[in-house]
Motif scaffolding. Structure first.
Motif, PDB file in Angstrom:
ATOM      1  N   VAL A  90       0.850  -1.198   0.000  1.00  0.00           N
ATOM      2  CA  VAL A  90       0.000   0.000   0.000  1.00  0.00           C
ATOM      3  C   VAL A  90       0.882   1.244   0.000  1.00  0.00           C
ATOM      4  O   VAL A  90       0.648   2.199  -0.750  1.00  0.00           O
ATOM      5  CB  VAL A  90      -0.976  -0.007   1.197  1.00  0.00           C
ATOM      6  N   LYS A  91       1.930   1.203   0.809  1.00  0.00           N
ATOM      7  CA  LYS A  91       2.859   2.339   0.860  1.00  0.00           C
ATOM      8  C   LYS A  91       3.435   2.654  -0.516  1.00  0.00           C
ATOM      9  O   LYS A  91       3.637   3.803  -0.884  1.00  0.00           O
ATOM     10  CB  LYS A  91       3.999   2.004   1.828  1.00  0.00           C
ATOM     11  N   LYS A  92       3.627   1.584  -1.320  1.00  0.00           N
ATOM     12  CA  LYS A  92       4.192   1.756  -2.665  1.00  0.00           C
ATOM     13  C   LYS A  92       3.156   2.211  -3.689  1.00  0.00           C
ATOM     14  O   LYS A  92       3.491   2.618  -4.796  1.00  0.00           O
ATOM     15  CB  LYS A  92       4.811   0.429  -3.136  1.00  0.00           C
ATOM     16  N   GLY A  93       1.861   2.056  -3.341  1.00  0.00           N
ATOM     17  CA  GLY A  93       0.861   2.530  -4.311  1.00  0.00           C
ATOM     18  C   GLY A  93      -0.353   1.633  -4.501  1.00  0.00           C
ATOM     19  O   GLY A  93      -1.265   1.976  -5.251  1.00  0.00           O
ATOM     20  N   ALA A  94      -0.372   0.472  -3.858  1.00  0.00           N
ATOM     21  CA  ALA A  94      -1.542  -0.405  -3.993  1.00  0.00           C
ATOM     22  C   ALA A  94      -2.704   0.143  -3.160  1.00  0.00           C
ATOM     23  O   ALA A  94      -2.506   0.962  -2.262  1.00  0.00           O
ATOM     24  CB  ALA A  94      -1.188  -1.823  -3.540  1.00  0.00           C
ATOM     25  N   SER A  95      -3.907  -0.318  -3.472  1.00  0.00           N
ATOM     26  CA  SER A  95      -5.076   0.034  -2.672  1.00  0.00           C
ATOM     27  C   SER A  95      -5.481  -1.160  -1.813  1.00  0.00           C
ATOM     28  O   SER A  95      -5.260  -2.319  -2.182  1.00  0.00           O
ATOM     29  CB  SER A  95      -6.255   0.411  -3.574  1.00  0.00           C
TER      30      SER A  95
END
Lengths: 246, 246
Positions: B75-80
């Motif tokens: 999530v931190k990298k961009g996932a939801s």
């Protein structure tokens, strides 16, 4: 083996939707024989001069013409029959009990087409007439459920609960004017018949399954455990006990 | 095999409750990987810089500490990440996601005890703030649902829908004053998180599953067929598409 007083047929399996009614019956100490929805009805369960047969979302294709005749004859002799609503009860989605021996003894008349009322804004029970199965329950603080089979009351039958549709428009809450049969009784020969047009299992049961502050954990032999409200359990128990004594 | 954009974990199995969300995703043409509730989360599903992971009634015991760290890092990298309510979501019945890496990135704060609100008189969604996932839906004619996980909004999170409890006393219909978070969003690093505190499957979904006059038959690959209202499907589709593009 002595015959059990209650035969409960339908609602999938005791690991599925039937865990609700089956669990409540067990919790109340009411012994029952169970027939899953995908198994044909054994004639020996249906041929009885007393006791109660419950058809709940049990596909009519598994209740042959002969089986329906046997069940009708048992009611005439003094047995009770209750049909509980669902997509495979009354007419249902694609035609189940709208014709034939069972149709004729129900307290409600089935439609001749898909009778499912999936009401997304909620449905509320209203007491039409006092009845032993309703006693000691706070009907002025009723639960909300989500659907039922649309039927009309048979002439001479006794309507006890009706279904009122909620209408929500922004901040405005109201009841729609029209009401439909929810719980009705009738007699047939020496027997008693009942129709409860909603389901006792999700999804139609909606919030009714949580009616009552106390939580009850219930489990039928071989069934999944369910957690329900104590007034839901009390209502079902009173309804079944009335039909056993009728 | 290219990685699927959506990973859906929980709701029993695709033959059970997961047939609803799984069916709607399939109907919308959204391809997904599925992990049943009784199987541990495969790490390769959780390690991703984009796409969406949905946890819906997925027992925390099957999402190890390492798996939760991996998911949080994704999530931190961009996932939801979206959590959907249920008896095994948020705190749930007996303690699931109230502590640990997932708890910290949710848009709501979990309670520290059984957070289930099984509200027998029905619950109604209210729009708190405009949002792309709500567009084109008649929120002034909302569905009624039956329960949710009680939470509080995290500071800085965006509350989009709240849950209002219905109160029925005889002929009197009203809303209770207090409202609880129903749909909220937050960001975590480059990623987006969402919390939908009710369930999209029975029994909490209540009448929401029937929202909309048109009926849709939907079926995930290997899943049971479900029949739902078209606005229920539209809402879920818009919610998932927002999280995929976020």
């Amino acid at each position: 083996m002595p015959e059990k007083k209650v035969v409960f047929m339908g609602d999938g399996s005791l690991q599925g939707a039937a865990a609700y009614l089956g669990g409540v019956l067990s919790h109340a100490g009411i012994d029952f024989s169970y027939v899953p929805s995908d198994q044909p009805a054994p004639l020996e369960c249906l041929d009885r001069p007393s006791g109660l047969v419950i058809l709940s979302d049990y596909p009519a294709k598994n209740l042959s013409g002969q089986a329906q005749e046997t069940l009708a004859a048992s009611v005439k002799k003094g047995a009770s029959l209750m049909m509980i609503g669902g997509w495979e009860s009354f007419y249902g989605l694609s035609g189940e009990y709208h014709r034939g021996p069972i149709a004729e003894l129900l307290p409600v008349e089935c439609r001749e087409a898909d009778d499912r009322v999936n009401w997304c804004q909620g449905v509320v029970p209203r007491v039409v007439k006092k009845h032993p199965c309703l006693e000691g329950l706070p009907w002025d603080e009723p639960p909300v459920f989500c659907g039922f089979n649309g039927t009309s009351l048979r002439q001479g039958a006794e309507l006890v609960l009706s279904a009122r549709l909620l209408r929500i428009r922004g901040e405005n809450l109201s009841f729609l004017g029209e009401e439909c049969p929810l719980l009705a009784f009738d007699s047939y020969g020496r027997g008693t018949t009942a129709a409860l047009t909603t389901d006792l299992a999700p999804h139609w049961v909606g919030g009714w399954v949580d009616w009552g502050q106390q939580r009850i954990n219930a489990q039928a032999p071989g069934g999944a455990e369910v957690e329900v409200g104590h007034l839901y359990a009390k209502f079902i128990t009173q309804l079944v006990n009335f039909l056993l004594k009728a």
